[in-house]
Design a protein around this motif. Sequence first.
Motif, PDB file in Angstrom:
ATOM      1  N   PHE A   1       1.096  -1.102   0.407  1.00  0.00           N
ATOM      2  CA  PHE A   1       0.072   0.296   0.284  1.00  0.00           C
ATOM      3  C   PHE A   1       1.036   1.183  -0.148  1.00  0.00           C
ATOM      4  CE2 PHE A   1       0.924   1.018   4.163  1.00  0.00           C
ATOM      5  CZ  PHE A   1       0.694   0.415   4.969  1.00  0.00           C
ATOM      6  N   LYS A   2       2.081   0.920  -0.070  1.00  0.00           N
ATOM      7  CA  LYS A   2       2.897   2.310   0.464  1.00  0.00           C
ATOM      8  C   LYS A   2       4.196   2.297  -1.584  1.00  0.00           C
ATOM      9  CE  LYS A   2       3.810   3.442   4.569  1.00  0.00           C
ATOM     10  NZ  LYS A   2       3.286   4.873   5.235  1.00  0.00           N
ATOM     11  N   PRO A   3       3.445   4.007  -1.957  1.00  0.00           N
ATOM     12  CA  PRO A   3       3.613   3.818  -3.738  1.00  0.00           C
ATOM     13  C   PRO A   3       5.420   3.821  -3.203  1.00  0.00           C
ATOM     14  CG  PRO A   3       3.498   5.848  -1.853  1.00  0.00           C
ATOM     15  CD  PRO A   3       2.638   4.880  -1.003  1.00  0.00           C
ATOM     16  N   MET A   4       5.730   3.487  -4.919  1.00  0.00           N
ATOM     17  CA  MET A   4       7.181   3.663  -5.261  1.00  0.00           C
ATOM     18  C   MET A   4       7.512   3.858  -6.161  1.00  0.00           C
ATOM     19  SD  MET A   4       8.908  -0.505  -4.395  1.00  0.00           S
ATOM     20  CE  MET A   4      10.699   0.324  -4.385  1.00  0.00           C
ATOM     21  N   GLY A   5       7.890   4.506  -6.270  1.00  0.00           N
ATOM     22  CA  GLY A   5       7.868   5.359  -7.654  1.00  0.00           C
ATOM     23  C   GLY A   5       9.794   6.558  -8.028  1.00  0.00           C
ATOM     24  N   TRP A   6       9.408   6.958  -9.322  1.00  0.00           N
ATOM     25  CA  TRP A   6      10.449   7.972  -9.975  1.00  0.00           C
ATOM     26  C   TRP A   6      10.399   9.636  -9.811  1.00  0.00           C
ATOM     27  CZ3 TRP A   6      14.847   4.755 -10.901  1.00  0.00           C
ATOM     28  CH2 TRP A   6      14.501   3.961 -11.129  1.00  0.00           C
ATOM     29  N   TYR A   7      11.384  10.040  -9.139  1.00  0.00           N
ATOM     30  CA  TYR A   7      11.759  11.566  -9.804  1.00  0.00           C
ATOM     31  C   TYR A   7      12.222  11.690 -10.523  1.00  0.00           C
ATOM     32  CZ  TYR A   7       8.016  12.897  -5.804  1.00  0.00           C
ATOM     33  OH  TYR A   7       7.288  13.737  -4.575  1.00  0.00           O
TER      34      TYR A   7
ATOM     35  N   GLY B   1      19.060  23.023 -12.902  1.00  0.00           N
ATOM     36  CA  GLY B   1      18.581  24.661 -13.023  1.00  0.00           C
ATOM     37  C   GLY B   1      16.932  23.960 -12.420  1.00  0.00           C
ATOM     38  N   GLU B   2      16.402  23.088 -12.840  1.00  0.00           N
ATOM     39  CA  GLU B   2      15.198  22.724 -12.515  1.00  0.00           C
ATOM     40  C   GLU B   2      15.055  22.182 -11.074  1.00  0.00           C
ATOM     41  OE1 GLU B   2      14.669  24.305 -16.195  1.00  0.00           O
ATOM     42  OE2 GLU B   2      12.784  23.678 -14.633  1.00  0.00           O
ATOM     43  N   GLN B   3      14.058  22.332 -10.910  1.00  0.00           N
ATOM     44  CA  GLN B   3      13.259  21.047  -9.381  1.00  0.00           C
ATOM     45  C   GLN B   3      13.160  20.033  -9.523  1.00  0.00           C
ATOM     46  OE1 GLN B   3       9.790  23.520  -7.851  1.00  0.00           O
ATOM     47  NE2 GLN B   3      11.260  25.074  -7.146  1.00  0.00           N
ATOM     48  N   ARG B   4      12.992  19.053  -8.488  1.00  0.00           N
ATOM     49  CA  ARG B   4      12.545  17.711  -8.106  1.00  0.00           C
ATOM     50  C   ARG B   4      11.627  17.637  -8.901  1.00  0.00           C
ATOM     51  NH1 ARG B   4      15.575  13.621  -4.278  1.00  0.00           N
ATOM     52  NH2 ARG B   4      17.350  15.370  -5.408  1.00  0.00           N
ATOM     53  N   GLU B   5      11.151  17.216 -10.263  1.00  0.00           N
ATOM     54  CA  GLU B   5       9.600  16.603 -10.523  1.00  0.00           C
ATOM     55  C   GLU B   5       9.461  14.912 -10.827  1.00  0.00           C
ATOM     56  OE1 GLU B   5       7.497  17.489 -15.066  1.00  0.00           O
ATOM     57  OE2 GLU B   5       9.728  16.651 -14.939  1.00  0.00           O
ATOM     58  N   LEU B   6       8.308  15.088 -10.325  1.00  0.00           N
ATOM     59  CA  LEU B   6       7.922  13.295  -9.915  1.00  0.00           C
ATOM     60  C   LEU B   6       7.475  12.798 -11.051  1.00  0.00           C
ATOM     61  CD1 LEU B   6       6.299  11.124  -8.302  1.00  0.00           C
ATOM     62  CD2 LEU B   6       4.082  12.017  -8.370  1.00  0.00           C
ATOM     63  N   VAL B   7       8.161  11.660 -12.066  1.00  0.00           N
ATOM     64  CA  VAL B   7       8.031  11.487 -12.278  1.00  0.00           C
ATOM     65  C   VAL B   7       6.254  10.252 -12.888  1.00  0.00           C
ATOM     66  CG1 VAL B   7       8.501  10.049 -15.034  1.00  0.00           C
ATOM     67  CG2 VAL B   7      10.307  11.761 -13.401  1.00  0.00           C
ATOM     68  N   ALA B   8       6.924   9.784 -12.295  1.00  0.00           N
ATOM     69  CA  ALA B   8       5.985   8.189 -12.359  1.00  0.00           C
ATOM     70  C   ALA B   8       5.653   7.744 -10.531  1.00  0.00           C
ATOM     71  CB  ALA B   8       6.578   7.609 -12.789  1.00  0.00           C
ATOM     72  N   LEU B   9       4.330   7.308 -10.270  1.00  0.00           N
ATOM     73  CA  LEU B   9       4.571   6.230  -8.862  1.00  0.00           C
ATOM     74  C   LEU B   9       3.152   5.119  -8.643  1.00  0.00           C
ATOM     75  CD1 LEU B   9       1.780   6.742  -7.156  1.00  0.00           C
ATOM     76  CD2 LEU B   9       3.310   8.967  -6.374  1.00  0.00           C
ATOM     77  N   THR B  10       3.826   4.612  -8.754  1.00  0.00           N
ATOM     78  CA  THR B  10       2.358   3.083  -8.238  1.00  0.00           C
ATOM     79  C   THR B  10       2.117   2.511  -6.877  1.00  0.00           C
ATOM     80  OG1 THR B  10       2.472   0.801  -9.046  1.00  0.00           O
ATOM     81  CG2 THR B  10       4.602   1.297  -8.837  1.00  0.00           C
ATOM     82  N   ARG B  11       1.485   2.424  -6.794  1.00  0.00           N
ATOM     83  CA  ARG B  11       0.709   1.756  -5.516  1.00  0.00           C
ATOM     84  C   ARG B  11      -0.020   0.446  -5.140  1.00  0.00           C
ATOM     85  NH1 ARG B  11      -2.564   5.787  -1.812  1.00  0.00           N
ATOM     86  NH2 ARG B  11      -4.387   4.981  -3.267  1.00  0.00           N
ATOM     87  N   ALA B  12       1.111  -0.817  -5.107  1.00  0.00           N
ATOM     88  CA  ALA B  12       0.358  -2.155  -5.610  1.00  0.00           C
ATOM     89  C   ALA B  12      -0.953  -2.314  -5.000  1.00  0.00           C
ATOM     90  CB  ALA B  12       1.595  -3.066  -5.614  1.00  0.00           C
ATOM     91  N   GLY B  13      -0.590  -1.905  -3.944  1.00  0.00           N
ATOM     92  CA  GLY B  13      -2.674  -2.844  -3.209  1.00  0.00           C
ATOM     93  C   GLY B  13      -3.526  -2.323  -3.494  1.00  0.00           C
TER      94      GLY B  13
ATOM     95  N   TYR C   1       0.762   9.080 -13.680  1.00  0.00           N
ATOM     96  CA  TYR C   1       2.227   9.589 -14.743  1.00  0.00           C
ATOM     97  C   TYR C   1       2.509  11.089 -15.016  1.00  0.00           C
ATOM     98  CZ  TYR C   1       2.800   4.790 -16.104  1.00  0.00           C
ATOM     99  OH  TYR C   1       3.164   3.175 -16.332  1.00  0.00           O
ATOM    100  N   THR C   2       3.547  11.633 -15.040  1.00  0.00           N
ATOM    101  CA  THR C   2       2.950  13.446 -14.881  1.00  0.00           C
ATOM    102  C   THR C   2       2.716  13.107 -16.389  1.00  0.00           C
ATOM    103  OG1 THR C   2       3.983  15.453 -15.106  1.00  0.00           O
ATOM    104  CG2 THR C   2       5.570  13.605 -15.923  1.00  0.00           C
ATOM    105  N   ASP C   3       2.756  14.486 -17.297  1.00  0.00           N
ATOM    106  CA  ASP C   3       1.947  14.686 -18.144  1.00  0.00           C
ATOM    107  C   ASP C   3       2.666  14.157 -19.431  1.00  0.00           C
ATOM    108  OD1 ASP C   3      -0.893  17.035 -17.573  1.00  0.00           O
ATOM    109  OD2 ASP C   3      -0.867  14.581 -17.564  1.00  0.00           O
ATOM    110  N   SER C   4       3.802  15.079 -19.258  1.00  0.00           N
ATOM    111  CA  SER C   4       4.877  15.104 -20.351  1.00  0.00           C
ATOM    112  C   SER C   4       5.381  14.052 -20.508  1.00  0.00           C
ATOM    113  CB  SER C   4       6.261  15.735 -19.862  1.00  0.00           C
ATOM    114  OG  SER C   4       7.007  15.231 -19.053  1.00  0.00           O
ATOM    115  N   VAL C   5       5.303  12.765 -20.074  1.00  0.00           N
ATOM    116  CA  VAL C   5       5.591  11.325 -19.789  1.00  0.00           C
ATOM    117  C   VAL C   5       4.516  10.177 -20.264  1.00  0.00           C
ATOM    118  CG1 VAL C   5       7.144  11.226 -18.480  1.00  0.00           C
ATOM    119  CG2 VAL C   5       5.501   9.953 -17.648  1.00  0.00           C
ATOM    120  N   LYS C   6       4.037  10.409 -20.034  1.00  0.00           N
ATOM    121  CA  LYS C   6       2.125   9.561 -20.299  1.00  0.00           C
ATOM    122  C   LYS C   6       2.396   9.263 -22.425  1.00  0.00           C
ATOM    123  CE  LYS C   6      -1.216  11.176 -17.358  1.00  0.00           C
ATOM    124  NZ  LYS C   6      -1.855  12.386 -16.841  1.00  0.00           N
TER     125      LYS C   6
END
Length: 112
Positions: free
Chosen positions: A31-37, A42-54, A60-65
């Motif tokens: 139930f805990k998410p795992m994912g990628w930023y 020169g940019e802020q850290r951005e959430l790319v994708a995460l998954t919650r198996a439970g 997904y962020t829009d730019s990678v969908k």
Amino acid sequence: QVQLVESGGGLVQPGGSLRLSCVASEIVPAFKPMGWYRQAPGEQRELVALTRAGDRIDYYTDSVKGRFTISRDNAKKSVYLQMNNLKPEDTAVYYCFAMGYWGQGTQVTVSS
């Protein structure tokens, strides 16, 4: 303390593919998410994708969908990011995260 180790980064041409892997030092509850930023220079850290198996929720962020796919293998304490049709703007350091912890990052460079 959970340790996360990423691998799979590298240099790839535009349109190419890479698969990032992240292994945790202990099992992350489903139930805990795992994912990628990611963080580009020169940019802020951005959430790319995460998954919650439970409950099988993926984000997904829009730019990678449609190009990136996140997957998870709880038995192997791992999360993966399949990245297809890579673009120069995907260039960044990619960080795995879980339960408030971060990996050391893996560099992805998309360039011709």
